[in-house]
Design an enzyme around this catalytic site. Structure first.
Site, PDB file in Angstrom:
ATOM      1  CG  ASP A 188       2.658  -5.634   6.305  1.00 27.21           C
ATOM      2  OD1 ASP A 188       3.877  -5.479   6.115  1.00 27.21           O
ATOM      3  OD2 ASP A 188       1.880  -5.936   5.387  1.00 27.21           O
TER       4      ASP A 188
ATOM      5  CB  SER B  28       0.970  -2.855   2.927  1.00 28.06           C
ATOM      6  OG  SER B  28       2.006  -3.687   2.478  1.00 28.06           O
TER       7      SER B  28
END
Length: 168
Positions: free
Chosen positions: A157, A37
């Site tokens: 992401d 992330s």
């Protein structure tokens, strides 16, 4: 509950928006995403797990969704026409790289050198994949040069909208 089906992207890579698209398309009850992330990844880096629920296969499925949302011929004309808009897109070595190449370059006709850092790397090339003025300095420098009319950088992401820089 049992797992009935696994959908894995090319080389194990999917952006978070693409996972959401796939979940809806195949009518799954949800999906698990293993992600770095917004954290630096790699063997010594942080790691996270996300679960996308049902309203939550890879680039081609996502590309089809985008074709239904955007006027691709108008965008292609903008990127390839006589008054071509020159763009500089930095995928920051996250999972958006293959999407940027396939959609902007292959599908919409932007020159290949419009997209940089498109190879996903487990350590994001040694810099945090945060599309901000601190970590997207190569984008900022490229935009300062005045050659490009539009620039953007994506996070690791692809879940957050990219930071955008416009030359006016």
């Amino acid at each position: 509950m049992q797992i009935g089906r696994l959908v894995i992207g090319l080389n194990g890579l999917l952006s978070t928006p693409a996972v959401s698209c796939i979940i809806r398309k195949i009518k799954a009850i949800g999906g698990i995403i293993l992600t770095a992330s917004h954290n630096p990844g790699g063997p010594g880096g942080d790691f996270g797990i996300k679960f996308n629920v049902a309203n939550g296969d890879s680039v081609e499925v996502y590309l089809q969704l985008l074709r239904n949302i955007f006027d691709f011929s108008a965008i292609k004309g903008l990127l390839t026409g006589p008054d071509q808009l020159k763009i500089h897109i930095d995928a920051m070595n996250g999972v958006m790289g293959p999407y940027v190449r396939r959609i902007l370059c292959d599908e919409l006709g932007a020159p290949v050198n419009s997209a940089v850092n498109c190879v996903p790397l487990e350590d994001f090339g040694g810099r945090p994949p945060e599309p901000n003025l601190t970590y997207a300095t190569s984008l900022v420098d490229a935009m300062k040069g005045g050659e490009f009319g539009f620039g953007a950088a994506f996070d690791a992401d692809g879940v957050r909208p990219p930071n955008q820089h416009h030359n006016l």
